[in-house]
Design a protein around this motif. Structure first.
Motif, PDB file in Angstrom:
ATOM      1  N   THR A 126       0.419  -1.243  -0.183  1.00 33.94           N
ATOM      2  CA  THR A 126      -0.059  -0.195   0.198  1.00 33.94           C
ATOM      3  C   THR A 126       0.820   1.118  -0.256  1.00 33.94           C
ATOM      4  OG1 THR A 126      -1.363  -1.244   0.990  1.00 33.94           O
ATOM      5  CG2 THR A 126      -1.661   1.308   1.119  1.00 33.94           C
ATOM      6  N   ALA A 127       0.323   2.172  -1.112  1.00 31.86           N
ATOM      7  CA  ALA A 127       1.247   3.456  -0.501  1.00 31.86           C
ATOM      8  C   ALA A 127       0.561   4.317  -0.003  1.00 31.86           C
ATOM      9  CB  ALA A 127       1.034   3.857  -2.164  1.00 31.86           C
ATOM     10  N   LEU A 128       1.268   4.990   0.807  1.00 26.73           N
ATOM     11  CA  LEU A 128       0.835   6.215   1.440  1.00 26.73           C
ATOM     12  C   LEU A 128       1.457   7.691   0.939  1.00 26.73           C
ATOM     13  CD1 LEU A 128      -0.538   7.553   3.438  1.00 26.73           C
ATOM     14  CD2 LEU A 128       0.989   6.785   5.253  1.00 26.73           C
ATOM     15  N   ILE A 129       1.007   8.327   0.697  1.00 24.82           N
ATOM     16  CA  ILE A 129       1.248   9.620   0.024  1.00 24.82           C
ATOM     17  C   ILE A 129       0.457  10.997   1.584  1.00 24.82           C
ATOM     18  CG2 ILE A 129       0.865  11.343  -1.643  1.00 24.82           C
ATOM     19  CD1 ILE A 129       0.406   8.845  -3.149  1.00 24.82           C
ATOM     20  N   MET A 130       1.698  11.583   1.642  1.00 23.06           N
ATOM     21  CA  MET A 130       1.169  12.661   3.170  1.00 23.06           C
ATOM     22  C   MET A 130       1.759  13.735   2.386  1.00 23.06           C
ATOM     23  SD  MET A 130       1.100  10.828   6.103  1.00 23.06           S
ATOM     24  CE  MET A 130       0.230  12.288   6.938  1.00 23.06           C
ATOM     25  N   LEU A 131       0.960  15.417   2.325  1.00 27.23           N
ATOM     26  CA  LEU A 131       2.042  16.215   1.735  1.00 27.23           C
ATOM     27  C   LEU A 131       1.420  17.749   2.725  1.00 27.23           C
ATOM     28  CD1 LEU A 131       0.356  18.311  -0.787  1.00 27.23           C
ATOM     29  CD2 LEU A 131       0.659  16.471  -1.216  1.00 27.23           C
ATOM     30  N   ASP A 132       1.485  18.267   2.824  1.00 25.33           N
ATOM     31  CA  ASP A 132       1.323  19.806   3.614  1.00 25.33           C
ATOM     32  C   ASP A 132       1.794  20.751   2.588  1.00 25.33           C
ATOM     33  OD1 ASP A 132       0.344  21.650   5.402  1.00 25.33           O
ATOM     34  OD2 ASP A 132       1.764  20.934   7.105  1.00 25.33           O
ATOM     35  N   VAL A 133       1.476  21.531   2.346  1.00 23.84           N
ATOM     36  CA  VAL A 133       1.362  22.593   1.775  1.00 23.84           C
ATOM     37  C   VAL A 133       1.808  23.540   2.400  1.00 23.84           C
ATOM     38  CG1 VAL A 133       1.046  24.199  -1.070  1.00 23.84           C
ATOM     39  CG2 VAL A 133       0.483  21.537  -0.705  1.00 23.84           C
ATOM     40  N   SER A 134       3.036  24.396   2.341  1.00 25.04           N
ATOM     41  CA  SER A 134       3.385  25.606   2.775  1.00 25.04           C
ATOM     42  C   SER A 134       2.030  26.476   2.875  1.00 25.04           C
ATOM     43  CB  SER A 134       3.880  26.086   2.495  1.00 25.04           C
ATOM     44  OG  SER A 134       4.806  26.906   3.568  1.00 25.04           O
ATOM     45  N   GLY A 135       1.662  27.555   4.322  1.00 24.86           N
ATOM     46  CA  GLY A 135       0.266  28.361   4.316  1.00 24.86           C
ATOM     47  C   GLY A 135      -1.189  27.967   4.631  1.00 24.86           C
ATOM     48  N   HIS A 136      -1.943  28.343   4.524  1.00 32.02           N
ATOM     49  CA  HIS A 136      -2.982  28.039   4.793  1.00 32.02           C
ATOM     50  C   HIS A 136      -4.239  28.757   3.835  1.00 32.02           C
ATOM     51  CE1 HIS A 136      -2.347  26.408   8.615  1.00 32.02           C
ATOM     52  NE2 HIS A 136      -1.036  26.793   8.793  1.00 32.02           N
ATOM     53  N   GLY A 137      -5.499  28.421   3.956  1.00 30.22           N
ATOM     54  CA  GLY A 137      -6.248  29.062   2.721  1.00 30.22           C
ATOM     55  C   GLY A 137      -6.695  28.512   1.868  1.00 30.22           C
ATOM     56  N   VAL A 138      -6.962  29.366   1.098  1.00 34.22           N
ATOM     57  CA  VAL A 138      -7.932  28.996  -0.377  1.00 34.22           C
ATOM     58  C   VAL A 138      -6.035  28.972  -1.036  1.00 34.22           C
ATOM     59  CG1 VAL A 138      -8.445  30.041  -3.160  1.00 34.22           C
ATOM     60  CG2 VAL A 138      -8.924  30.807  -0.158  1.00 34.22           C
ATOM     61  N   THR A 139      -5.154  29.218  -1.254  1.00 33.76           N
ATOM     62  CA  THR A 139      -3.803  28.929  -1.984  1.00 33.76           C
ATOM     63  C   THR A 139      -3.335  28.102  -2.018  1.00 33.76           C
ATOM     64  OG1 THR A 139      -3.381  31.826  -1.888  1.00 33.76           O
ATOM     65  CG2 THR A 139      -1.698  29.714  -2.693  1.00 33.76           C
ATOM     66  N   ALA A 140      -3.404  27.528  -0.537  1.00 33.25           N
ATOM     67  CA  ALA A 140      -2.765  25.821   0.049  1.00 33.25           C
ATOM     68  C   ALA A 140      -3.769  25.436  -0.640  1.00 33.25           C
ATOM     69  CB  ALA A 140      -2.633  26.256   1.382  1.00 33.25           C
ATOM     70  N   ALA A 141      -5.229  24.875  -0.914  1.00 36.43           N
ATOM     71  CA  ALA A 141      -6.114  24.705  -1.114  1.00 36.43           C
ATOM     72  C   ALA A 141      -6.096  24.376  -2.742  1.00 36.43           C
ATOM     73  CB  ALA A 141      -7.092  25.095  -0.739  1.00 36.43           C
ATOM     74  N   TYR A 143      -3.400  24.604  -4.697  1.00 40.33           N
ATOM     75  CA  TYR A 143      -1.709  24.016  -4.530  1.00 40.33           C
ATOM     76  C   TYR A 143      -2.595  22.664  -4.005  1.00 40.33           C
ATOM     77  CZ  TYR A 143       1.449  28.449  -5.297  1.00 40.33           C
ATOM     78  OH  TYR A 143       1.560  29.492  -6.608  1.00 40.33           O
ATOM     79  N   THR A 144      -2.606  22.213  -2.739  1.00 39.00           N
ATOM     80  CA  THR A 144      -3.640  21.081  -3.247  1.00 39.00           C
ATOM     81  C   THR A 144      -4.152  20.262  -4.653  1.00 39.00           C
ATOM     82  OG1 THR A 144      -3.308  21.263  -0.603  1.00 39.00           O
ATOM     83  CG2 THR A 144      -3.979  19.357  -1.456  1.00 39.00           C
ATOM     84  N   PHE A 145      -5.147  20.936  -4.468  1.00 40.03           N
ATOM     85  CA  PHE A 145      -6.217  20.382  -5.610  1.00 40.03           C
ATOM     86  C   PHE A 145      -4.546  19.943  -7.412  1.00 40.03           C
ATOM     87  CE2 PHE A 145     -10.021  22.063  -3.225  1.00 40.03           C
ATOM     88  CZ  PHE A 145     -10.467  20.497  -3.874  1.00 40.03           C
ATOM     89  N   VAL A 146      -4.152  21.262  -7.631  1.00 41.56           N
ATOM     90  CA  VAL A 146      -3.748  20.813  -8.416  1.00 41.56           C
ATOM     91  C   VAL A 146      -2.529  19.430  -8.343  1.00 41.56           C
ATOM     92  CG1 VAL A 146      -0.821  21.251  -9.872  1.00 41.56           C
ATOM     93  CG2 VAL A 146      -3.473  23.145  -8.949  1.00 41.56           C
ATOM     94  N   ILE A 147      -1.596  19.707  -7.057  1.00 41.28           N
ATOM     95  CA  ILE A 147      -0.677  18.275  -6.658  1.00 41.28           C
ATOM     96  C   ILE A 147      -1.958  16.823  -6.901  1.00 41.28           C
ATOM     97  CG2 ILE A 147      -0.268  16.849  -5.280  1.00 41.28           C
ATOM     98  CD1 ILE A 147       1.067  20.056  -4.426  1.00 41.28           C
TER      99      ILE A 147
END
Length: 148
Positions: A126-141, A143-147
């Motif tokens: 099983t692959a486990l992928i975790m990431l935390d885009v720097s920052g908060h709010g709309v911009t971070a969200a 970037y997360t959707f793009v990733i």
């Protein structure tokens, strides 16, 4: 006595010679927006009325913009739930691979930049992928959707 009978969109300018602070305080509590002292100056009254009306107009626009942004953030937060692993898939992995997998997601603002993916690679991997885009709010969200 003065009674509050105005609506919040009204501009009430009181023309008075009264200068006592207690009187003015009671008048403001009753809904008076501003005072014009005697002697009467028509240009001053018009200027004050226009200033108060313009302030009310901008206040109303800010309230509408705030509500729109709030609604959009709530909708985006609901959309962000697609980034979370599917509970049925987690149950299947627990059973098939004897994995104990749990997660908790709670963004610090309306939207966050965290992403977790649990992907079965084979019957024993099983692959486990975790990431935390720097920052908060709309911009971070975003970037997360793009990733994703």
């Amino acid at each position: 006595s003065l009674r509050q009978t105005h609506n919040n969109d009204s501009v009430i300018i009181m023309h008075t010679a009264m200068q006592e602070s207690e009187f003015k305080t009671r008048a403001f509590e009753a809904g008076v927006t501003d005072f014009v002292s005697k002697p009467f100056d028509g240009q001053e009254v018009v200027a004050r009325a226009l200033a108060h009306l313009e302030r009310r107009k901008y206040k109303h626009k800010i309230e509408l913009d705030y509500q729109r942004i709030s609604d959009e953030l709530k909708e985006a937060a609901m959309l962000q739930t697609v980034l979370a692993p599917d509970f049925n898939m987690l149950d299947k992995l627990r059973a098939e691979q004897q994995l104990d997998i749990a997660y908790y997601y709670h963004p610090s603002t309306e939207l966050g930049g965290d992403y977790i993916a649990i992907i079965p690679v084979s019957s024993s991997e099983t692959a486990l992928i975790m990431l935390d885009v720097s920052g908060h709010g709309v911009t971070a969200a975003l970037y997360t959707f793009v990733i994703h």
